[in-house]
Design an enzyme around this catalytic site. Sequence first.
Site, mmCIF file in Angstrom:
data_model
loop_
_atom_site.group_PDB
_atom_site.id
_atom_site.type_symbol
_atom_site.label_atom_id
_atom_site.label_comp_id
_atom_site.label_asym_id
_atom_site.label_seq_id
_atom_site.Cartn_x
_atom_site.Cartn_y
_atom_site.Cartn_z
ATOM 1 N N HIS A 91 -5.819 -9.297 -1.794
ATOM 2 C CA HIS A 91 -5.949 -9.549 -0.359
ATOM 3 C C HIS A 91 -7.112 -10.486 -0.063
ATOM 4 C CE1 HIS A 91 -4.145 -5.534 -0.836
ATOM 5 N NE2 HIS A 91 -3.465 -5.801 0.272
ATOM 6 N N HIS A 150 -4.019 0.814 -4.472
ATOM 7 C CA HIS A 150 -3.375 -0.265 -5.206
ATOM 8 C C HIS A 150 -3.814 -0.150 -6.665
ATOM 9 C CE1 HIS A 150 -1.765 -2.971 -2.012
ATOM 10 N NE2 HIS A 150 -2.654 -2.356 -1.276
ATOM 11 N N ASN A 187 1.786 3.077 11.167
ATOM 12 C CA ASN A 187 1.063 3.530 12.369
ATOM 13 C C ASN A 187 1.518 2.684 13.550
ATOM 14 O OD1 ASN A 187 -0.661 1.589 10.603
ATOM 15 N ND2 ASN A 187 -1.430 1.255 12.675
ATOM 16 N N MET A 198 -2.163 -7.207 6.566
ATOM 17 C CA MET A 198 -3.211 -8.046 5.958
ATOM 18 C C MET A 198 -2.732 -8.689 4.661
ATOM 19 S SD MET A 198 -6.318 -5.333 6.482
ATOM 20 C CE MET A 198 -6.428 -4.345 7.985
ATOM 21 N N SER A 199 -1.428 -8.962 4.587
ATOM 22 C CA SER A 199 -0.919 -9.511 3.318
ATOM 23 C C SER A 199 0.347 -10.323 3.539
ATOM 24 C CB SER A 199 -0.617 -8.359 2.348
ATOM 25 O OG SER A 199 0.475 -7.592 2.829
ATOM 26 N N SER A 222 0.838 -1.205 0.000
ATOM 27 C CA SER A 222 0.000 0.000 0.000
ATOM 28 C C SER A 222 0.869 1.249 0.000
ATOM 29 C CB SER A 222 -0.879 0.053 1.257
ATOM 30 O OG SER A 222 -1.806 -0.975 1.261
ATOM 31 N N TYR A 246 -9.195 -10.076 2.281
ATOM 32 C CA TYR A 246 -10.410 -9.326 2.629
ATOM 33 C C TYR A 246 -11.187 -8.856 1.409
ATOM 34 C CZ TYR A 246 -7.427 -5.184 1.905
ATOM 35 O OH TYR A 246 -6.583 -4.261 1.366
ATOM 36 N N GLU A 247 -10.574 -8.944 0.225
ATOM 37 C CA GLU A 247 -11.320 -8.616 -0.994
ATOM 38 C C GLU A 247 -12.295 -9.737 -1.350
ATOM 39 O OE1 GLU A 247 -8.829 -6.473 -4.131
ATOM 40 O OE2 GLU A 247 -7.281 -7.259 -2.795
ATOM 41 N N ALA A 295 2.587 -2.293 4.002
ATOM 42 C CA ALA A 295 2.391 -1.307 5.058
ATOM 43 C C ALA A 295 1.864 -2.080 6.257
ATOM 44 C CB ALA A 295 1.375 -0.259 4.612
ATOM 45 N N HIS A 355 -6.844 4.112 6.982
ATOM 46 C CA HIS A 355 -6.212 3.882 5.678
ATOM 47 C C HIS A 355 -5.546 5.145 5.118
ATOM 48 C CE1 HIS A 355 -5.428 1.669 2.033
ATOM 49 N NE2 HIS A 355 -6.134 2.499 1.279
HETATM 50 N N1 HPA Z 1 -3.175 -3.272 11.134
HETATM 51 C C1 HPA Z 1 -3.319 -4.072 10.064
HETATM 52 N N2 HPA Z 1 -2.901 -3.737 8.861
HETATM 53 C C2 HPA Z 1 -2.282 -2.563 8.710
HETATM 54 C C3 HPA Z 1 -2.090 -1.689 9.773
HETATM 55 C C4 HPA Z 1 -2.565 -2.058 11.057
HETATM 56 O O1 HPA Z 1 -2.443 -1.327 12.051
HETATM 57 N N3 HPA Z 1 -1.427 -0.598 9.284
HETATM 58 C C5 HPA Z 1 -1.233 -0.834 7.960
HETATM 59 N N4 HPA Z 1 -1.747 -2.016 7.607
#
Ligand code: HPA
Length: 289
Positions: free
Chosen positions: A88, A66, A245, A221-222, A35, A90-91, A118, A261
Amino acid sequence: TPQSLLYPYEVIEEIADFITKGSGMRPKIGIICGSGLGSLADIIQDPKIFEYEKIPNFPVSTVEGHAGRLVVGTLEGATVMAMQGRFHFYEGYPLAKCSMPVRVMKLCGVEYLFATNAAGGINPRFAVGDIMLMHDHVNMLGFAGNSPLQGPNDPRFGPRFPALVNSYNKDLINKAIEIGKAMGIESNIHVGVYSCLGGPNYETIAELKALRMMGVDAVGMSTVHEVITARHCDMKVFAFSLITNKCATEYSDKKDDEANHDEVMAVAKNRQKACCELVSRLIREIHMA
Ligand code: HPA
């Protein structure tokens, strides 16, 4: 249908032929842009671009931030192919569909997978903008009984029961640490453990606490299913997380503990130059070796 039957060898082969014939290249290094890290593909020279929707049997990516294209060309003299936009769980895609491009890479000739993402920093020593070189993972989806390798195994890709110790190439990690020093960013580079959750929701504090207790340093998530697929077919793997983050592992009254996001994308954008330099320099070393 079991996951492994979604994309039979012949279908993957057809896609790989489409790309090698269309580009006139057999790339040695495959890159998956996380990302906000799409610029890793923008620095590729003499790019041949394949939009996902124009590649036969290829999925399309649905996530903001993306793009959906494969970029084939050269980087630091090495032949590379990069995914600008990944798939992903989640898609709504099965894991085997998410990681199917890794098998396409393999049949295109790729020997090295560079996977980027990310991620949220769980290790309290990590700051936003830091880079965590992955040296291991905790596969939460695997704990829950899901794997891209589920179903009949095709030995043309790899063994039924692949080992995953030493999945993250130590030489490449050490080289990346040296490169970080040369770039003067060694205090922003860490080595750690990544975990992939299904998403798309971010984690609860209790979940983050649990992950921390399991030894996880960064969460996303990847990547994990891509690495499993790559190791199954014996590719060398290098992967890193850009920490976008900090994850709270304690309850607090402050509002700023929530991941979002837009923040993830903004931090990635800010740090993409450093990420590009790290990747370019590492590819140069591989190419010169
Ligand atoms: N959690 C899950 N996926 C992420 C995060 C997070 O805090 N930051 C970027 N992708």
